[in-house]
Scaffold this motif. Structure first.
Motif, PDB file in Angstrom:
ATOM      1  N   TRP A  69       9.264 -21.578 -38.014  1.00  0.00           N
ATOM      2  CA  TRP A  69      10.581 -21.726 -37.491  1.00  0.00           C
ATOM      3  C   TRP A  69      10.793 -23.081 -36.651  1.00  0.00           C
ATOM      4  CZ3 TRP A  69      15.295 -18.972 -37.912  1.00  0.00           C
ATOM      5  CH2 TRP A  69      16.372 -19.488 -36.876  1.00  0.00           C
ATOM      6  N   VAL A  70      11.792 -23.810 -36.876  1.00  0.00           N
ATOM      7  CA  VAL A  70      12.183 -24.972 -35.982  1.00  0.00           C
ATOM      8  C   VAL A  70      13.429 -24.704 -35.430  1.00  0.00           C
ATOM      9  CG1 VAL A  70      12.642 -27.600 -36.144  1.00  0.00           C
ATOM     10  CG2 VAL A  70      10.773 -26.529 -37.608  1.00  0.00           C
ATOM     11  N   ARG A  71      13.562 -24.941 -34.105  1.00  0.00           N
ATOM     12  CA  ARG A  71      14.845 -24.900 -33.453  1.00  0.00           C
ATOM     13  C   ARG A  71      16.032 -25.842 -33.716  1.00  0.00           C
ATOM     14  NH1 ARG A  71      15.246 -24.242 -26.909  1.00  0.00           N
ATOM     15  NH2 ARG A  71      17.726 -23.827 -26.858  1.00  0.00           N
ATOM     16  N   PRO A  72      17.203 -25.310 -34.305  1.00  0.00           N
ATOM     17  CA  PRO A  72      17.973 -26.362 -34.681  1.00  0.00           C
ATOM     18  C   PRO A  72      18.648 -27.035 -33.307  1.00  0.00           C
ATOM     19  CG  PRO A  72      18.286 -24.419 -35.810  1.00  0.00           C
ATOM     20  CD  PRO A  72      17.365 -24.020 -34.625  1.00  0.00           C
ATOM     21  N   THR A  73      19.156 -28.243 -33.562  1.00  0.00           N
ATOM     22  CA  THR A  73      19.790 -28.629 -32.599  1.00  0.00           C
ATOM     23  C   THR A  73      21.449 -28.221 -32.449  1.00  0.00           C
ATOM     24  OG1 THR A  73      20.654 -30.535 -33.925  1.00  0.00           O
ATOM     25  CG2 THR A  73      18.718 -30.719 -32.564  1.00  0.00           C
ATOM     26  N   ALA A  74      22.329 -28.632 -31.844  1.00  0.00           N
ATOM     27  CA  ALA A  74      23.659 -28.181 -31.749  1.00  0.00           C
ATOM     28  C   ALA A  74      24.239 -28.600 -32.881  1.00  0.00           C
ATOM     29  CB  ALA A  74      24.310 -28.712 -30.585  1.00  0.00           C
ATOM     30  N   ARG A  75      24.339 -30.005 -33.363  1.00  0.00           N
ATOM     31  CA  ARG A  75      24.574 -30.805 -34.545  1.00  0.00           C
ATOM     32  C   ARG A  75      24.198 -29.778 -35.949  1.00  0.00           C
ATOM     33  NH1 ARG A  75      22.936 -34.578 -38.287  1.00  0.00           N
ATOM     34  NH2 ARG A  75      24.758 -35.806 -39.079  1.00  0.00           N
ATOM     35  N   GLU A  76      22.848 -29.645 -35.718  1.00  0.00           N
ATOM     36  CA  GLU A  76      22.465 -28.921 -36.963  1.00  0.00           C
ATOM     37  C   GLU A  76      22.935 -27.497 -36.928  1.00  0.00           C
ATOM     38  OE1 GLU A  76      17.958 -31.152 -37.074  1.00  0.00           O
ATOM     39  OE2 GLU A  76      18.150 -29.321 -35.844  1.00  0.00           O
ATOM     40  N   TRP A  77      23.090 -26.758 -36.043  1.00  0.00           N
ATOM     41  CA  TRP A  77      23.829 -25.267 -36.366  1.00  0.00           C
ATOM     42  C   TRP A  77      25.362 -25.594 -36.891  1.00  0.00           C
ATOM     43  CZ3 TRP A  77      21.889 -20.974 -36.370  1.00  0.00           C
ATOM     44  CH2 TRP A  77      20.902 -20.663 -35.473  1.00  0.00           C
ATOM     45  N   ALA A  78      26.026 -26.585 -36.227  1.00  0.00           N
ATOM     46  CA  ALA A  78      27.247 -26.893 -36.770  1.00  0.00           C
ATOM     47  C   ALA A  78      27.270 -27.166 -38.217  1.00  0.00           C
ATOM     48  CB  ALA A  78      27.921 -28.065 -36.076  1.00  0.00           C
ATOM     49  N   LEU A  79      26.207 -27.875 -38.771  1.00  0.00           N
ATOM     50  CA  LEU A  79      26.241 -28.236 -40.143  1.00  0.00           C
ATOM     51  C   LEU A  79      25.761 -26.928 -40.980  1.00  0.00           C
ATOM     52  CD1 LEU A  79      24.807 -31.817 -40.122  1.00  0.00           C
ATOM     53  CD2 LEU A  79      26.931 -31.329 -40.690  1.00  0.00           C
ATOM     54  N   ILE A  80      24.789 -26.220 -40.363  1.00  0.00           N
ATOM     55  CA  ILE A  80      24.655 -24.857 -41.123  1.00  0.00           C
ATOM     56  C   ILE A  80      25.479 -24.131 -41.335  1.00  0.00           C
ATOM     57  CG2 ILE A  80      23.039 -22.976 -41.094  1.00  0.00           C
ATOM     58  CD1 ILE A  80      20.715 -24.679 -39.626  1.00  0.00           C
ATOM     59  N   ALA A  81      26.390 -23.856 -40.146  1.00  0.00           N
ATOM     60  CA  ALA A  81      27.707 -23.034 -40.296  1.00  0.00           C
ATOM     61  C   ALA A  81      28.523 -23.420 -41.247  1.00  0.00           C
ATOM     62  CB  ALA A  81      28.129 -23.089 -38.718  1.00  0.00           C
TER      63      ALA A  81
END
Length: 302
Positions: A69-81
């Motif tokens: 598990w790699v903790r996503p950044t805020a930008r990565e969370w947004a792109l994943i969503a």
């Protein structure tokens, strides 16, 4: 003195990526056959939710087993969503609904705008450029898809169905373009599980319909629904993400033009749907276009 193991040769990475593409294409081709069968017993939203819940569960078990598990950044969370909502969620619901209104041929033409959009937008937004053989291959493959669509169209499309197909094509492209940057740092399995889970949560309003359809559907339809969640969703989206982390989005998108001819073969084998000769010719042209897009090229730098 500490020694390090030599890095695996680049050819091994290329082979593994191509193997992942092959698994994805075969699984997604089988999904069209399964959706055609399951769609007679499940409403579009319920079918999408059942598939996503099953896929999320299977992916979650795999992720726990991998313990990576790699903790996503805020930008990565947004792109994943964005990827989850667009590609896993809206795409599935729109496609399921479109197939209730639009014949298979028209669907094949309109949804296959997606890989063209991916190649064009990836060239601009992801700075992948516009390699000559990618453009040629994409155009040839799309021409093959048009032939398949023309041969299998029965003229039963309505405006709502056409718009739903276009929504599916656009959200497919958006999902791929959102997913690509995230895969530069996060594991493919983690990204796939998160996107699938986001979509499953977004589709929870269809839960009452899913409960009703499960109780009313024949057991074999539910078995195929589980298959859609485990193989074309959990497995195929994971192998897709693995390949996308190693292959340009434009080239990988064009590879999905191999899906229609394989679907034709599977449909003939399992559904007894023998396509017209023109559809077979179109399928061969699709495969030729994919082969052309895979030719080696030198990126044009500006």
């Amino acid at each position: 003195m500490t020694t390090t193991s030599p890095a695996p040769p680049a050819s091994r990475y290329r082979f593994s990526a191509l193997a992942a593409v092959a698994v994805t294409v075969l699984a997604w081709a089988s999904a069209f056959v399964a959706i055609r069968y399951v769609g007679a017993s499940y409403e579009p939203g319920a079918l999408a939710l059942g598939r996503l819940l099953t896929g999320s569960l299977a992916l979650g078990v795999s992720l726990l087993s991998s313990r990576r598990w790699v903790r996503p950044t805020a930008r990565e969370w947004a792109l994943i969503a964005l990827c989850g909502l667009a590609w896993f969620g809206i795409y599935n619901v729109a496609l399921n609904a479109a197939e209730h209104r639009v014949d298979a041929g028209t669907t094949a033409i309109l949804v296959n705008i997606g890989p063209i959009l991916i190649a064009l937008l990836a060239g601009v937004l992801l700075h992948e450029g516009f390699p000559r053989w990618l453009v040629i291959g994409a155009l040839v493959a799309f021409g093959g898809a048009v032939l398949v669509g023309t041969a299998t169209s029965d003229g039963s499309a309505d405006l709502a169905g056409v718009l739903l197909c276009l929504v599916a094509a656009v959200t497919y492209a958006i999902g791929v373009l959102a997913q690509k940057p995230v895969l530069r740092r996060l594991p493919a399995l983690q990204v796939t599980w998160l996107a699938c889970t986001v979509a499953a949560v977004a589709c929870l309003p269809f839960a009452p319909t899913l409960v009703h359809d499960v109780s009313a559907a024949p057991p074999v339809a539910t078995v195929w629904l589980v298959y859609l969640g485990v193989v074309p969703t959990a497995l195929a989206f994971s192998t897709w993400a693995y390949a996308l982390a190693r292959i340009n989005a434009g080239r990988l998108g064009v590879s999905t033009y191999a899906v229609p001819p394989i679907t034709i073969v599977l449909g003939a084998a399992f559904l007894g749907e023998v396509p017209p000769v023109l559809a077979l010719v179109g399928g061969v042209i699709c495969l030729a276009g994919v082969a052309l897009s895979r030719r080696r090229y030198s990126a044009v730098r500006r």
